[in-house]
Scaffold this active site. Structure first.
Site, PDB file in Angstrom:
ATOM      1  N   ARG A   9       0.854  -1.183   0.000  1.00  0.00           N
ATOM      2  CA  ARG A   9       0.000   0.000   0.000  1.00  0.00           C
ATOM      3  C   ARG A   9       0.888   1.230   0.000  1.00  0.00           C
ATOM      4  O   ARG A   9       1.842   1.310   0.779  1.00  0.00           O
ATOM      5  CB  ARG A   9      -0.911  -0.001   1.230  1.00  0.00           C
ATOM      6  CG  ARG A   9      -1.961  -1.042   1.161  1.00  0.00           C
ATOM      7  CD  ARG A   9      -2.898  -0.966   2.374  1.00  0.00           C
ATOM      8  NE  ARG A   9      -3.868  -2.032   2.283  1.00  0.00           N
ATOM      9  CZ  ARG A   9      -3.698  -3.247   2.805  1.00  0.00           C
ATOM     10  NH1 ARG A   9      -2.590  -3.523   3.462  1.00  0.00           N
ATOM     11  NH2 ARG A   9      -4.625  -4.172   2.675  1.00  0.00           N
ATOM     12  N   GLU A 139      15.786  -5.550   0.283  1.00  0.00           N
ATOM     13  CA  GLU A 139      17.105  -6.164   0.379  1.00  0.00           C
ATOM     14  C   GLU A 139      17.689  -6.291  -1.018  1.00  0.00           C
ATOM     15  O   GLU A 139      17.026  -6.748  -1.942  1.00  0.00           O
ATOM     16  CB  GLU A 139      16.973  -7.547   1.013  1.00  0.00           C
ATOM     17  CG  GLU A 139      18.275  -8.285   1.164  1.00  0.00           C
ATOM     18  CD  GLU A 139      18.083  -9.661   1.770  1.00  0.00           C
ATOM     19  OE1 GLU A 139      19.042 -10.163   2.364  1.00  0.00           O
ATOM     20  OE2 GLU A 139      16.975 -10.244   1.639  1.00  0.00           O
TER      21      GLU A 139
END
Length: 162
Positions: A9, A139
């Site tokens: 979101r 990451e």
């Protein structure tokens, strides 16, 4: 079972698209705009996943933008009680997204040059973390073996959390 997408979101669709497309290098796969549900869904893919995304619509990131500041709706247009658009915190998030990169030092330098904070620098030549404008951890992992540790990365401190 196969992986389809990860939904995030977002509070500002333009800012998020700038981050994910212009800075991180993802590409828009497709977009759904729902007047009735008052939301926009934008599906993104990584450059090396373009062929697979075109065929199977996966693997993708789904950016969900709810139009109303005081109401959040799911993909079916149903109100999500207790949610406030643009205020997605804590339990509304998840672990992180992970992307394999060809050269972690070059990727991190390009992101820094674009104004992105490297929260966890790639001191080990293998792994770094950044965050999206909505505080989603991302990451970055070196493809193949770790690179030889090098400056300025070895001396860089962590910034914030990831």
């Amino acid at each position: 079972m196969r992986y389809l997408h990860t939904m995030i979101r977002v509070r500002d669709l333009d800012e998020s698209l700038d981050f994910f497309c212009n800075k991180l290098g993802l590409a828009e796969n497709n977009r759904i705009v729902s007047e009735a549900g008052r939301f926009t869904l934008v599906y993104l893919h990584a450059p090396l996943d373009a062929e697979q995304a075109a065929k199977t619509h996966a693997p993708l990131i789904e950016l969900t933008y709810n139009w109303d500041a005081d109401d959040c709706r799911d993909a079916g247009g149903r109100a999500m009680h207790g949610a406030i658009a643009g205020d997605y915190q804590g339990g509304r998030n998840f672990g992180h997204l992970a992307f394999e990169v060809d050269h972690i030092y070059e990727t991190c330098q390009k992101l820094m040059d674009a104004g992105v904070v490297i929260n966890r620098p790639p001191r080990d030549g293998r792994m770094a973390f950044i965050r999206s404008p909505d505080k989603i951890s991302i990451e970055l992992l070196q493809k193949g073996a770790a690179l030889v540790p090098a400056e300025p990365w070895v001396s860089m401190e962590n910034i914030g959390s990831w």
